[in-house]
Motif scaffolding. Structure first.
Motif, PDB file in Angstrom:
ATOM      1  N   ASP A 140      18.881 -15.119   4.168  1.00 32.26           N
ATOM      2  CA  ASP A 140      18.180 -16.235   4.272  1.00 32.26           C
ATOM      3  C   ASP A 140      17.032 -16.027   5.028  1.00 32.26           C
ATOM      4  O   ASP A 140      15.870 -16.537   4.729  1.00 32.26           O
ATOM      5  CB  ASP A 140      18.961 -17.672   4.534  1.00 32.26           C
ATOM      6  N   THR A 141      17.166 -15.368   6.252  1.00 36.78           N
ATOM      7  CA  THR A 141      15.986 -15.308   7.208  1.00 36.78           C
ATOM      8  C   THR A 141      15.490 -13.784   7.448  1.00 36.78           C
ATOM      9  O   THR A 141      14.441 -13.828   7.877  1.00 36.78           O
ATOM     10  CB  THR A 141      16.872 -15.416   8.888  1.00 36.78           C
ATOM     11  N   LYS A 142      15.942 -12.787   6.702  1.00 39.51           N
ATOM     12  CA  LYS A 142      15.699 -11.341   6.682  1.00 39.51           C
ATOM     13  C   LYS A 142      15.623 -10.844   7.932  1.00 39.51           C
ATOM     14  O   LYS A 142      14.679  -9.948   8.469  1.00 39.51           O
ATOM     15  CB  LYS A 142      14.088 -11.584   6.220  1.00 39.51           C
ATOM     16  N   GLU A 143      16.437 -11.211   8.762  1.00 40.97           N
ATOM     17  CA  GLU A 143      16.672 -10.589  10.245  1.00 40.97           C
ATOM     18  C   GLU A 143      18.268 -10.253  10.224  1.00 40.97           C
ATOM     19  O   GLU A 143      18.977 -11.100  10.068  1.00 40.97           O
ATOM     20  CB  GLU A 143      16.312 -11.753  11.166  1.00 40.97           C
ATOM     21  N   ASP A 144      18.208  -9.029  10.734  1.00 44.75           N
ATOM     22  CA  ASP A 144      19.513  -8.431  10.840  1.00 44.75           C
ATOM     23  C   ASP A 144      19.844  -8.611  12.693  1.00 44.75           C
ATOM     24  O   ASP A 144      19.521  -7.755  13.369  1.00 44.75           O
ATOM     25  CB  ASP A 144      19.619  -7.077  10.392  1.00 44.75           C
ATOM     26  N   PHE A 145      20.729  -9.626  12.958  1.00 43.24           N
ATOM     27  CA  PHE A 145      20.950 -10.069  14.293  1.00 43.24           C
ATOM     28  C   PHE A 145      21.945  -8.821  14.873  1.00 43.24           C
ATOM     29  O   PHE A 145      21.940  -8.754  15.961  1.00 43.24           O
ATOM     30  CB  PHE A 145      21.528 -11.339  14.562  1.00 43.24           C
ATOM     31  N   SER A 146      22.875  -8.174  13.893  1.00 42.55           N
ATOM     32  CA  SER A 146      23.800  -7.045  14.449  1.00 42.55           C
ATOM     33  C   SER A 146      22.873  -6.018  15.110  1.00 42.55           C
ATOM     34  O   SER A 146      23.625  -5.694  15.970  1.00 42.55           O
ATOM     35  CB  SER A 146      24.569  -6.695  13.213  1.00 42.55           C
ATOM     36  N   THR A 147      21.863  -5.735  14.528  1.00 39.62           N
ATOM     37  CA  THR A 147      21.178  -4.558  15.435  1.00 39.62           C
ATOM     38  C   THR A 147      20.885  -4.836  16.787  1.00 39.62           C
ATOM     39  O   THR A 147      20.820  -4.039  17.628  1.00 39.62           O
ATOM     40  CB  THR A 147      19.826  -4.242  14.769  1.00 39.62           C
ATOM     41  N   LEU A 148      20.526  -6.348  17.149  1.00 41.93           N
ATOM     42  CA  LEU A 148      20.325  -6.759  18.461  1.00 41.93           C
ATOM     43  C   LEU A 148      21.483  -6.902  19.427  1.00 41.93           C
ATOM     44  O   LEU A 148      21.615  -6.675  20.401  1.00 41.93           O
ATOM     45  CB  LEU A 148      19.503  -8.028  18.459  1.00 41.93           C
ATOM     46  N   LEU A 149      22.430  -7.833  18.578  1.00 39.02           N
ATOM     47  CA  LEU A 149      23.655  -8.054  19.360  1.00 39.02           C
ATOM     48  C   LEU A 149      24.914  -7.219  19.408  1.00 39.02           C
ATOM     49  O   LEU A 149      25.508  -7.061  20.440  1.00 39.02           O
ATOM     50  CB  LEU A 149      24.129  -9.606  18.778  1.00 39.02           C
ATOM     51  N   GLY A 150      24.912  -6.338  18.184  1.00 34.84           N
ATOM     52  CA  GLY A 150      25.844  -5.449  18.209  1.00 34.84           C
ATOM     53  C   GLY A 150      27.242  -6.003  17.645  1.00 34.84           C
ATOM     54  O   GLY A 150      28.452  -5.452  17.537  1.00 34.84           O
ATOM     55  N   ASP A 151      27.272  -7.315  17.779  1.00 37.31           N
ATOM     56  CA  ASP A 151      28.437  -7.934  17.306  1.00 37.31           C
ATOM     57  C   ASP A 151      28.123  -9.243  16.481  1.00 37.31           C
ATOM     58  O   ASP A 151      27.066  -9.834  16.441  1.00 37.31           O
ATOM     59  CB  ASP A 151      29.304  -8.413  18.532  1.00 37.31           C
ATOM     60  N   ASN A 152      29.097  -9.767  15.617  1.00 34.55           N
ATOM     61  CA  ASN A 152      28.932 -10.933  14.918  1.00 34.55           C
ATOM     62  C   ASN A 152      29.341 -12.200  15.388  1.00 34.55           C
ATOM     63  O   ASN A 152      30.683 -12.331  15.538  1.00 34.55           O
ATOM     64  CB  ASN A 152      29.671 -10.770  13.445  1.00 34.55           C
ATOM     65  N   PRO A 153      28.362 -12.825  15.893  1.00 32.30           N
ATOM     66  CA  PRO A 153      28.910 -14.152  16.715  1.00 32.30           C
ATOM     67  C   PRO A 153      29.421 -15.263  16.095  1.00 32.30           C
ATOM     68  O   PRO A 153      29.784 -16.321  16.493  1.00 32.30           O
ATOM     69  CB  PRO A 153      27.455 -14.577  17.560  1.00 32.30           C
ATOM     70  N   LEU A 154      29.282 -15.181  14.445  1.00 35.30           N
ATOM     71  CA  LEU A 154      29.464 -16.186  13.563  1.00 35.30           C
ATOM     72  C   LEU A 154      31.037 -16.530  13.363  1.00 35.30           C
ATOM     73  O   LEU A 154      31.891 -15.676  14.036  1.00 35.30           O
ATOM     74  CB  LEU A 154      28.781 -15.906  12.124  1.00 35.30           C
ATOM     75  N   HIS A 155      31.590 -17.607  12.924  1.00 31.23           N
ATOM     76  CA  HIS A 155      32.746 -17.970  12.827  1.00 31.23           C
ATOM     77  C   HIS A 155      33.280 -17.858  11.422  1.00 31.23           C
ATOM     78  O   HIS A 155      32.443 -18.195  10.443  1.00 31.23           O
ATOM     79  CB  HIS A 155      32.921 -19.466  13.364  1.00 31.23           C
ATOM     80  N   ASP A 156      34.372 -17.749  10.919  1.00 26.39           N
ATOM     81  CA  ASP A 156      35.126 -17.921   9.883  1.00 26.39           C
ATOM     82  C   ASP A 156      34.974 -19.464   9.555  1.00 26.39           C
ATOM     83  O   ASP A 156      34.882 -20.290  10.671  1.00 26.39           O
ATOM     84  CB  ASP A 156      36.672 -17.484   9.673  1.00 26.39           C
ATOM     85  N   SER A 157      35.055 -19.835   8.348  1.00 29.03           N
ATOM     86  CA  SER A 157      35.114 -21.380   7.979  1.00 29.03           C
ATOM     87  C   SER A 157      35.324 -21.777   6.609  1.00 29.03           C
ATOM     88  O   SER A 157      35.571 -20.807   5.742  1.00 29.03           O
ATOM     89  CB  SER A 157      33.342 -21.904   7.943  1.00 29.03           C
ATOM     90  N   TYR A 158      35.754 -23.015   6.577  1.00 32.16           N
ATOM     91  CA  TYR A 158      36.047 -23.555   5.136  1.00 32.16           C
ATOM     92  C   TYR A 158      34.894 -24.311   4.710  1.00 32.16           C
ATOM     93  O   TYR A 158      34.103 -25.027   5.515  1.00 32.16           O
ATOM     94  CB  TYR A 158      37.214 -24.417   5.118  1.00 32.16           C
ATOM     95  N   ARG A 159      34.222 -24.047   3.621  1.00 26.61           N
ATOM     96  CA  ARG A 159      33.358 -24.969   3.138  1.00 26.61           C
ATOM     97  C   ARG A 159      33.909 -26.112   1.947  1.00 26.61           C
ATOM     98  O   ARG A 159      34.446 -25.989   1.276  1.00 26.61           O
ATOM     99  CB  ARG A 159      32.138 -24.082   2.109  1.00 26.61           C
ATOM    100  N   VAL A 160      33.641 -27.331   2.541  1.00 27.17           N
ATOM    101  CA  VAL A 160      34.498 -28.591   1.862  1.00 27.17           C
ATOM    102  C   VAL A 160      33.253 -29.408   1.190  1.00 27.17           C
ATOM    103  O   VAL A 160      32.384 -29.747   1.729  1.00 27.17           O
ATOM    104  CB  VAL A 160      34.982 -29.328   3.112  1.00 27.17           C
TER     105      VAL A 160
END
Length: 293
Positions: free
Chosen positions: A100-120
């Motif tokens: 969506d954003t065309k930006e890869d945050f993993s190259t900057l942060l080195g880790d995935n800060p997002l959460h697992d989720s349920y979409r309801v």
């Protein structure tokens, strides 16, 4: 050459039927737009998701427990007995974010800060800002739930826009109905003009108003029914043409409601034909002899 006798209640029908058909078609078309816009909004509402973010570090049992706590709620949409609750891992969320954003945050942060989720996906009745806030507060009380997010104010915006659409279409339909009645009254009055002396002759020989009106009202009802049937046929033809030209339009079709709409157009045509004929005829029944000339 003998003069052709006039038949009581007979007068040119083509202009009346054409005018009434056009008006009934426009009213029916407005009804069709209302039906399909309501169905479209219903589909949109059912496809908007509430995202239930999970705490990090949950094991499979804890994740399953959160799932069971969600699907047990009455606001969860169920299709064919299957709750519309989908697990979305943080890796899938990262891929979606990057797409969506065309930006890869993993190259900057080195880790995935997002959460697992349920979409309801929710029942349509719960698609209001006040109810969504209650759902958010209710779900966030569950163990293992980090946060509940949704597009705030979206529900109110959609509901307000839908109300405006209904108001505009309803106003247009009412205006058309008024125009129909005025147009039909003038058209039938002109058509009856040729029979004004025949009506007066029947009065002079003692015919009651009811006896005089009966053939005219019958003719008005027939004209209305014919106009309604033609208008209903045009609406169906337009709908079928649109189905072949617009992809995905079949999802908006509700044939049971369409049948009620078409029946309503036909009945409305008959009622307008009778009412307009009765009102126009009443003028000639009350008219003084000098005014007939």
């Amino acid at each position: 050459m003998p003069l052709k006798k006039k038949k009581v209640g007979s007068y040119p029908n083509a202009m009346i039927i054409a005018s009434l058909t056009a008006a009934l078609f426009l009213i029916g078309f407005c009804g069709l737009l209302v039906m399909q816009s309501k169905k479209l909004i219903s589909i949109i509402k059912q496809n908007i998701e509430v995202r239930v973010m999970l705490d990090k570090g949950l094991d499979s049992n804890q994740v399953t427990k959160v799932y069971k706590g969600i699907v047990a709620r009455p606001f969860v949409l169920s299709i064919d007995g299957k709750p519309q609750v989908t697990f979305f891992s943080k890796d899938e969320a990262a891929k979606e974010f990057i797409a969506d954003t065309k930006e890869d945050f993993s190259t900057l942060l080195g880790d995935n800060p997002l959460h697992d989720s349920y979409r309801v996906r929710l029942q349509e009745d719960y698609f209001e800002d006040t109810k969504l806030k209650q759902i958010k507060a209710e779900l966030e009380k569950n163990d293992g739930v980090f946060e509940v997010v949704y597009q705030e104010n979206l529900a109110d915006q959609i509901n307000k826009n839908l109300t405006k659409i209904y108001l505009i279409l309803a106003t247009f339909a009412v205006i058309m109905l008024v125009i129909i009645i005025l147009l039909m009254n003038n058209t039938i009055r002109l058509a009856l003009y040729s029979q004004r002396f025949l009506i007066r002759s029947m009065q002079l020989v003692g015919a009651t108003n009811g006896f005089i009106q009966r053939p005219f009202l019958k003719n008005g009802a027939v004209q209305g029914l014919i106009s309604g049937l033609i208008a209903a046929g045009l609406i169906v033809a337009l709908q079928q043409l649109a189905l072949h030209q617009i992809e995905g339009l079949h999802l908006l079709q509700e044939y049971d409601k369409l049948s009620f709409l078409l029946a309503g157009v036909i009945i409305l045509g008959a009622l307008i034909g009778i009412a307009s004929t009765f009102q126009a005829l009443a003028r000639y029944l009350r008219m003084a002899l000098d005014d007939l000339y």
